[in-house]
Design an enzyme around this catalytic site. Structure first.
Site, PDB file in Angstrom:
ATOM      1  N   GLN A 150      73.781  14.482  -5.478  1.00  0.00           N
ATOM      2  CA  GLN A 150      72.473  15.373  -5.664  1.00  0.00           C
ATOM      3  C   GLN A 150      71.984  16.365  -4.449  1.00  0.00           C
ATOM      4  OE1 GLN A 150      69.162  13.006  -8.323  1.00  0.00           O
ATOM      5  NE2 GLN A 150      69.426  12.102  -6.308  1.00  0.00           N
ATOM      6  N   GLU A 169      73.118  19.897  -4.585  1.00  0.00           N
ATOM      7  CA  GLU A 169      72.071  20.776  -5.593  1.00  0.00           C
ATOM      8  C   GLU A 169      71.120  21.007  -4.537  1.00  0.00           C
ATOM      9  OE1 GLU A 169      71.386  20.113  -9.630  1.00  0.00           O
ATOM     10  OE2 GLU A 169      73.521  19.630 -10.011  1.00  0.00           O
ATOM     11  N   GLU A 170      70.397  19.826  -3.717  1.00  0.00           N
ATOM     12  CA  GLU A 170      69.433  20.277  -2.773  1.00  0.00           C
ATOM     13  C   GLU A 170      69.722  21.289  -1.990  1.00  0.00           C
ATOM     14  OE1 GLU A 170      66.857  17.537   0.305  1.00  0.00           O
ATOM     15  OE2 GLU A 170      68.055  16.453  -1.288  1.00  0.00           O
ATOM     16  N   ARG A 171      71.051  21.186  -1.320  1.00  0.00           N
ATOM     17  CA  ARG A 171      71.334  21.814  -0.236  1.00  0.00           C
ATOM     18  C   ARG A 171      71.446  23.566  -0.789  1.00  0.00           C
ATOM     19  NH1 ARG A 171      74.712  17.014   2.520  1.00  0.00           N
ATOM     20  NH2 ARG A 171      72.752  16.165   3.417  1.00  0.00           N
TER      21      ARG A 171
END
Length: 381
Positions: free
Chosen positions: A237, A240-242
């Site tokens: 996850q 995708e956050e970064r």
């Protein structure tokens, strides 16, 4: 990465939505220190903005992540950081593991409503004594019959006051710290959850909470994927956050640079426009060059991610770069606004406050460097 007409149409559609439904209300939401997440997310869900890369069987569009990145960049048109960050939590932080590893039952119950905008999600990783060091978190979930009983706390939770559910990373065993964690979906109206508002120096329109869990009981079927693999799922996850943070960054910084060009072109000192001083226009040109370099790095990482490659190193590099560059751009631009830049209500002042967070949230700069050095094979640890 070559952007298609479909990419451009998505970006333009989202920009028009922002101009009509978000930016006219930003000042009000900033003052209130909260935006109406359910109302706004429902409007976004109706148009399909909340499930761009999510499975079609649960209401998503089923597109590849490049479209998600284009949408993330378009969120840079929002006139504050808090709303865009909250949207990113919904699309790129609290739902990827659920979409990838959750059971069909869980995805019908939590993912589909999140895509439709009927539910607001949040992600629960950070604790008061365990932020970037995910392995050291202390929250626990012990089994009791068919349930988990959760005790502990989570800190700095975006959407935490308005969310309907939290994707919670918690210890479910006493084994090695990278193998004893599990992701569990917890309804936020469960008995035993206490919420406290946290006030910040920026991202004012985004509600942020400290959460306490006191014998919170949820069924074991709310577990995402396999027990003990939560750390691995959360690392996925984080990619995708970064990438979300890196993709949003260029548009935000271009807005700051363009606003500064307009202001310094009109503002006069010693008989000429501030912009006509070489030290100013050269600096703005230098910053714009850095923004383009970041955009190239980010979309290179996105292209590899779409191809199924592990982009932990590149995503960490892009996250490191966007955090540091946003600090540099906002500070430099604010300087050229002079006293007006130091006023609370000025747009550059808001950007200065809001985007200082990028070097801290989602993994601090120093953690990105630690990840990068490990993947380069030069870390002494």
């Amino acid at each position: 990465m070559q952007l298609t007409q479909e990419h451009r149409e998505l970006s333009e559609s989202l920009k028009k939505f922002i101009e009509a439904e978000i930016n006219p209300h930003v000042d009000e939401w900033e003052e209130a220190e909260q935006f109406p997440a359910h109302e706004l997310f429902k409007k976004m869900g109706n148009i399909g903005f909340l499930g761009i890369s999510k499975p079609t069987e649960f209401g998503g569009s089923g597109l590849d992540y490049s479209y998600e990145a284009v949408a993330s960049e378009a969120l840079g048109y929002i006139a504050c950081g808090g709303v865009a960050m909250a949207i990113g939590v919904q699309t790129n932080m609290s739902t990827p593991a659920l979409a990838r590893h959750g059971s069909d039952e869980l995805r019908r119950e939590f993912l589909a409503p999140a895509i439709a905008g009927d539910m607001v999600g949040c992600i629960g990783v950070t604790e008061a004594a365990a932020g970037s060091d995910v392995a050291s978190l202390k929250t626990t979930a012990r089994k009791d019959g068919d349930d988990y009983v959760i005790n502990g706390s989570k800190m700095y939770i975006t959407n935490g006051l308005q969310a309907d559910w939290i994707c919670l990373l918690t210890n479910t065993g006493d084994g090695p710290v990278h193998k004893n964690k599990t992701l569990i979906l917890v309804p936020m109206d469960s008995p035993g959850i206490t919420k406290h508002k946290i006030r910040k120096i920026g991202m004012m329109s985004s509600d942020t909470a400290q959460l306490f869990f006191d014998d919170v009981r949820v069924p074991q079927r709310n577990r995402i994927g396999e027990e003990g693999r939560g750390f691995i799922y959360q690392m996925q996850q984080f990619q995708e956050e970064r990438l979300f943070a890196a993709a949003r960054g260029p548009r935000v910084m271009e807005e700051a640079i363009n606003e500064t060009i307009e202001y310094t072109r009109e503002r006069k000192a010693f008989g000429k426009a501030i912009l006509d001083n070489q030290v100013v226009n050269y600096r703005l040109a230098e910053l714009q060059t850095e923004v383009e370099a970041l955009r190239a790095l980010t979309y290179h990482a996105v292209e590899l991610y779409v191809a199924g490659e592990d982009v932990t190193k590149l995503a960490s590099m892009a996250k490191l770069k966007v955090g540091r560059l946003q600090r540099e751009v906002m500070d430099s631009c604010l300087q050229y606004w002079g006293g007006q830049g130091y006023m609370w209500e000025s747009s550059i002042s808001r950007k200065f406050r809001d985007f200082r967070l990028t070097s801290i949230g989602g993994g601090a700069d120093e953690v990105m460097l630690k990840v990068i050095t490990k993947l380069m094979g030069i870390s002494p640890d």
